[in-house]
Design an enzyme around this catalytic site. Structure first.
Site, mmCIF file in Angstrom:
data_model
loop_
_atom_site.group_PDB
_atom_site.id
_atom_site.type_symbol
_atom_site.label_atom_id
_atom_site.label_comp_id
_atom_site.label_asym_id
_atom_site.label_seq_id
_atom_site.Cartn_x
_atom_site.Cartn_y
_atom_site.Cartn_z
ATOM 1 N N LEU A 480 0.354 43.883 -10.628
ATOM 2 C CA LEU A 480 -0.389 44.025 -9.380
ATOM 3 C C LEU A 480 -0.261 42.714 -8.612
ATOM 4 O O LEU A 480 -0.871 41.707 -8.971
ATOM 5 C CB LEU A 480 -1.854 44.346 -9.678
ATOM 6 C CG LEU A 480 -2.705 44.755 -8.475
ATOM 7 C CD1 LEU A 480 -2.194 46.034 -7.860
ATOM 8 C CD2 LEU A 480 -4.150 44.923 -8.902
ATOM 9 N N ASP A 481 0.584 42.698 -7.580
ATOM 10 C CA ASP A 481 0.934 41.458 -6.888
ATOM 11 C C ASP A 481 0.634 41.619 -5.401
ATOM 12 O O ASP A 481 1.222 42.461 -4.712
ATOM 13 C CB ASP A 481 2.409 41.131 -7.112
ATOM 14 C CG ASP A 481 2.747 39.710 -6.693
ATOM 15 O OD1 ASP A 481 1.900 39.058 -6.060
ATOM 16 O OD2 ASP A 481 3.867 39.263 -7.005
ATOM 17 N N THR A 482 -0.282 40.804 -4.902
ATOM 18 C CA THR A 482 -0.601 40.847 -3.476
ATOM 19 C C THR A 482 0.375 40.057 -2.633
ATOM 20 O O THR A 482 0.275 40.064 -1.399
ATOM 21 C CB THR A 482 -2.008 40.289 -3.253
ATOM 22 O OG1 THR A 482 -2.045 38.929 -3.710
ATOM 23 C CG2 THR A 482 -3.039 41.088 -4.023
#
Length: 651
Positions: A480-482
Site C-alpha cells: 500500500l504505497d501513497t
C-alpha cells in the site's frame, strides 16, 4: 557356481588385506593349475578363508600350507581344499629328525653313527614362489595392449617399487598372458614407470642384449637385424621369449624407490599387536626392496628397533634382539595391550548424624543432602534484598507484557448516521469528522470519511483479490504505497493473450523502457476494508514479477484515511521507528532498481508542510453520491512556522 575365468580376465584378482603380494600369487597360480579352471565363487571362498586364517597367530613367513589346510573346516564350500593340496605338494619340505629309539639295555643298543659326520644336504624340491603359469595351462597368444589392461596392471603395481617382488610377479604374469612384442614392452614401460626409471632400464637392457648377441642365442641371425626386430616376428617364438626374459632381467639393476613411507618411520603403535606390526614391515620391504636383495637382516633389525617399549623390554629380557623372526614373534605372542581397568569405588554409607543441620536446623541428614536452598552470603547488589541471590533478582527478569485485547475492525464502508464524532482507540487522539447534516428518508445517507486500519506487524502490506477479466480471480499480497501514481501488478496474474502496450516509467531507480507494460483492459481489485471492488481502467504490469503495489489511483476511490493503531511496543522498521502516518517519505530509501512509477511532484518531505492545523476544504462533491471529500492544503514553509508535525493523509 560362478563364471570361469578366461584369458581376457584381469591379470591379478585383488588380494585380501594383510596378505603379501607374493603369497597371494602362490595361491593364484595354484588355482590356475586346477582342471577345470577356477570360478569367481572359488576365488571368493579362498579370500574369505584367508581373511579368517590371517587372524590366527600362525602368520609366520614362509606360510605353512599344511597348517592352513588343518584350519580349513570340513565341507568348506569352493575348491579351497584342492588349491591348498597343490601348494602342499610344491612346498619345500624340511626333513625332520627321526624319533629317538625307546630306552633299552646297553647290550642290545645298535651302534650310533659317527657324530662327526654331518647329515647330507637336502635340496628343496620347489622354490618359495611358484613359477608363473598361464590359466588352464593354455599356450599364450600375442594380444596387443588395451587401455583397461594397462590400467589394471598399473593399479596392481601402484604401491610397489620397480624391481620389487610384487612388481616383478605382476609383470611376469602380464607377459605370460599377453605374450607382448618388443614394442608392446616399451609401451608398458613408459606407462608404468617414470622417465628416469625408463632411461635406466633402457641402458641396462642394451647391455644385456649386447652380451646375449655376443654369446649367441638359438635362432638368432645377425644378418636379419637386431634382436628387437627379430623378436617382433610371430614365427620366432623362441627369440621373443629370450627378449622378454632380458627385458625382465633389466629391472634387477634399478634402485629401489618405495612409494610407501620409509621403513624407519614404520613404528609399532602403543596398542598394536606385534605380529601386525611385523606384517606391515614385511609388506613395506616387499614393495620397496629390489628383487634379490636380502630382506631378513633388515626385517629383524627394524622389528626390534621400531617396536614399542613393552615389546622391546620383552625381546631384550629373553635375548631376542637380533634372533630369527619366528623367535621374536613367539616371544611377543603372549603380550597384549594393557587396558585400563575401571574400578568402581563404592563409598561406605555412614549413619545419619545426630546433630542438627546448620542450614535448616533439622537432624537426620547431612548438609550436602539438605533440600533447603543455600542462603545468600549477603544482600543482593541490585536491590539490597538479603533474601535472594543476584541471579534471582526480579530486576534482571524482563517484564512480560500483558496480552492486548483484540481490536474490533474500525473500517466499515457503510454510511454513518451518528451526529457525534467517533473516537479512534490508540489512534493518536484523532477523531473522525462528524456528519454535517441530518439524513433524510428520501435521500441517500451521507457517509463519513472511512478509516483504513493497517496491521502494525505487517504494514504496509495488505491482501487483495485481483480479477483481470482474462483469468480467474487471484489473491495476492500488495504494498500500500501513497507515493505511486498508478497501481502495479505482476504479469503472472494476466493470461498470455492479454493485450499489453510498451511504456516508459520514471521511478526511484531511474527511467525504464522494458520493465513495465501498460494494459488497457479494466481490472477489478477487492480490498479487505471495502465491500465493493475498485475498477481501474488501466494499470502497469511488471514483466519481472517483482512488485504488486496499490497506488493512488486505487486509493482515491476508497475515500478513506489511513489509520495505524499505536501498539505499546511499536515495531521497528530498519533503524527508524514506524510513524503513525504512512507515506513514501517515511519509508527507507528505495533500492537502486526500477520498481514503480514515481511522481516527484506529488510527494514532498514532511518538514515542507505547514504546521498550522488542518484546514477543511469541501471541493467538488461526487455527483449522485453525496460523499464529502476532505483533503489537506499544502503550502511552502513560512518563516514563522516552526512545527513540523504531520496529520493524517486524506485521499
Amino acid at each position: 557356481m560362478g563364471q570361469i575365468f578366461s584369458r581376457s580376465a584381469s591379470p591379478i584378482p585383488r588380494p585380501p588385506r594383510g596378505l603379501a603380494a607374493h603369497h597371494w600369487l602362490n595361491f593364484l597360480q595354484a588355482a590356475y593349475r586346477l582342471e577345470p579352471g577356477p570360478s569367481s565363487y572359488d576365488f571368493h571362498q579362498l579370500k574369505k578363508f584367508l581373511k579368517i586364517a590371517l587372524e590366527t597367530p600362525a602368520r609366520i613367513c614362509p606360510i605353512n600350507y599344511s597348517l592352513l589346510a588343518s584350519l580349513l573346516p570340513k565341507g568348506y564350500p569352493g575348491r579351497v581344499n584342492e588349491i591348498l593340496h597343490i601348494l602342499i605338494q610344491t612346498q619345500a619340505q624340511i626333513p625332520s629328525r627321526p624319533a629317538p629309539p625307546p630306552p633299552s639295555s646297553p647290550t642290545h643298543d645298535p651302534p650310533d653313527s659317527d657324530p662327526q659326520i654331518p647329515p647330507p644336504y637336502v635340496e628343496p624340491t620347489a622354490p618359495q614362489v611358484l613359477p608363473v603359469m598361464h590359466p588352464h595351462g593354455a599356450p599364450p597368444n600375442h594380444r596387443p595392449w588395451q587401455m583397461k589392461d594397462l590400467q589394471a596392471i598399473k593399479q596392481e603395481v601402484s604401491q610397489a617399487a620397480p624391481g620389487s617382488p610384487q612388481f616383478m610377479q605382476t609383470i611376469r604374469l602380464a607377459v605370460q598372458q599377453f605374450d607382448p612384442t618388443a614394442k608392446d614392452l616399451q609401451d608398458l614401460l613408459q606407462y608404468l614407470c617414470s622417465s628416469l626409471v625408463a632411461s635406466l632400464h633402457h641402458q641396462q637392457l642394451d647391455s644385456l642384449i649386447s652380451e646375449a648377441e655376443t654369446r649367441g642365442i638359438t635362432g638368432y641371425n645377425p644378418l636379419a637385424g637386431p634382436l628387437r626386430v627379430q623378436a617382433n616376428n610371430p614365427q620366432q617364438q623362441g627369440l621373443r621369449r629370450e627378449y622378454q626374459q632380458l627385458w625382465l632381467a633389466a629391472f634387477a639393476a634399478l634402485p629401489g624407490s618405495a612409494k610407501d613411507p620409509s621403513w624407519a618411520s614404520i613404528l609399532q603403535g602403543l596398542e598394536e599387536p606385534y605380529h601386525a606390526f611385523v606384517e606391515r614391515l614385511n609388506i613395506a620391504l616387499d614393495n620397496g626392496l629390489p628383487e634379490g636383495t636380502p630382506k631378513d637382516p633388515i626385517l629383524r633389525s627394524l622389528a626390534y628397533s621400531n617396536a614399542n617399549k613393552e615389546c622391546q623390554k620383552l625381546l631384550q629380557a629373553r635375548g631376542h634382539t637380533n634372533s630369527p623372526l619366528g623367535d621374536m614373534l613367539r616371544a611377543c605372542q603372549t603380550w597384549t595391550p594393557k587396558d585400563k581397568t575401571k574400578v568402581l569405588v563404592v563409598q561406605p554409607k555412614k549413619p545419619p548424624p545426630n546433630q542438627p543441620c546448620f542450614r535448616c536446623g533439622k537432624a537426620g541428614h547431612w548438609s550436602r543432602d539438605c533440600t533447603q536452598p543455600r542462603p545468600p552470603p549477603g544482600p543482593c547488589p541490585l536491590c539490597q534484598d538479603p533474601t535472594h541471590w543476584k541471579r534471582d533478582c526480579p530486576r534482571l527478569k524482563p517484564t512480560i507484557p500483558e496480552p492486548e485485547p483484540e481490536e474490533d475492525a474500525l473500517l466499515l464502508d457503510l454510511p454513518a448516521d451518528i451526529p457525534h464524532p467517533k473516537n479512534l482507540h490508540r489512534g493518536g487522539g484523532l477523531t473522525s469528522p462528524p456528519t454535517l447534516q441530518q439524513v433524510l428518508p428520501n435521500q441517500d445517507p451521507a457517509s463519513i470519511l472511512p478509516v483504513i486500519p493497517l496491521d502494525p506487524a505487517r504494514r504496509p502490506v495488505i491482501k487483495a483479490q485481483v480479477d483481470t477479466q482474462t483469468s480467474h480471480p487471484k489473491t495476492i499480497e500488495a504494498l500500500l504505497d501513497t507515493g505511486a501514481d498508478m497501481t502495479v501488478l505482476p504479469i503472472a496474474l494476466f493470461s498470455s493473450n492479454t493485450p499489453l502496450k510498451n511504456t516508459s516509467v520514471l521511478g526511484a531507480g531511474g527511467q525504464t523502457q522494458d520493465h513495465f507494460k501498460l494494459t488497457s483492459l479494466p481490472v477489478l481489485i477487492r480490498l479487505p476494508f471495502r465491500t465493493t471492488p475498485i475498477v481501474l481502467t488501466s494499470c502497469l504490469v511488471d514483466t519481472k514479477n517483482n512488485w504488486a503495489i496499490i497506488g493512488r489511483d486505487a486509493l482515491q476511490q476508497c475515500q478513506g484515511v489511513l489509520y495505524l493503531p499505536e501498539a505499546k511496543r511499536p515495531p521497528v522498521i530498519l533503524p527508524i521507528q514506524a510513524p503513525a502516518v504512512l507515506g513514501l517519505e517515511h519509508l527507507p530509501r528505495p533500492p537502486e532498481i526500477s520498481q514503480f512509477p514515481l511522481n516527484q511532484n506529488a510527494s514532498r518531505p514532511c518538514n515542507t508542510w505547514s504546521g498550522r492545523p488542518w484546514r477543511q476544504a469541501i471541493s467538488n462533491p461526487t455527483p449522485g453520491q453525496g460523499i464529502t471529500q476532505y483533503s489537506q492544503l499544502k503550502r511552502p514553509m513560512e518563516p514563522g512556522d516552526s512545527s513540523t508535525t504531520c496529520g493524517p493523509l486524506t485521499l
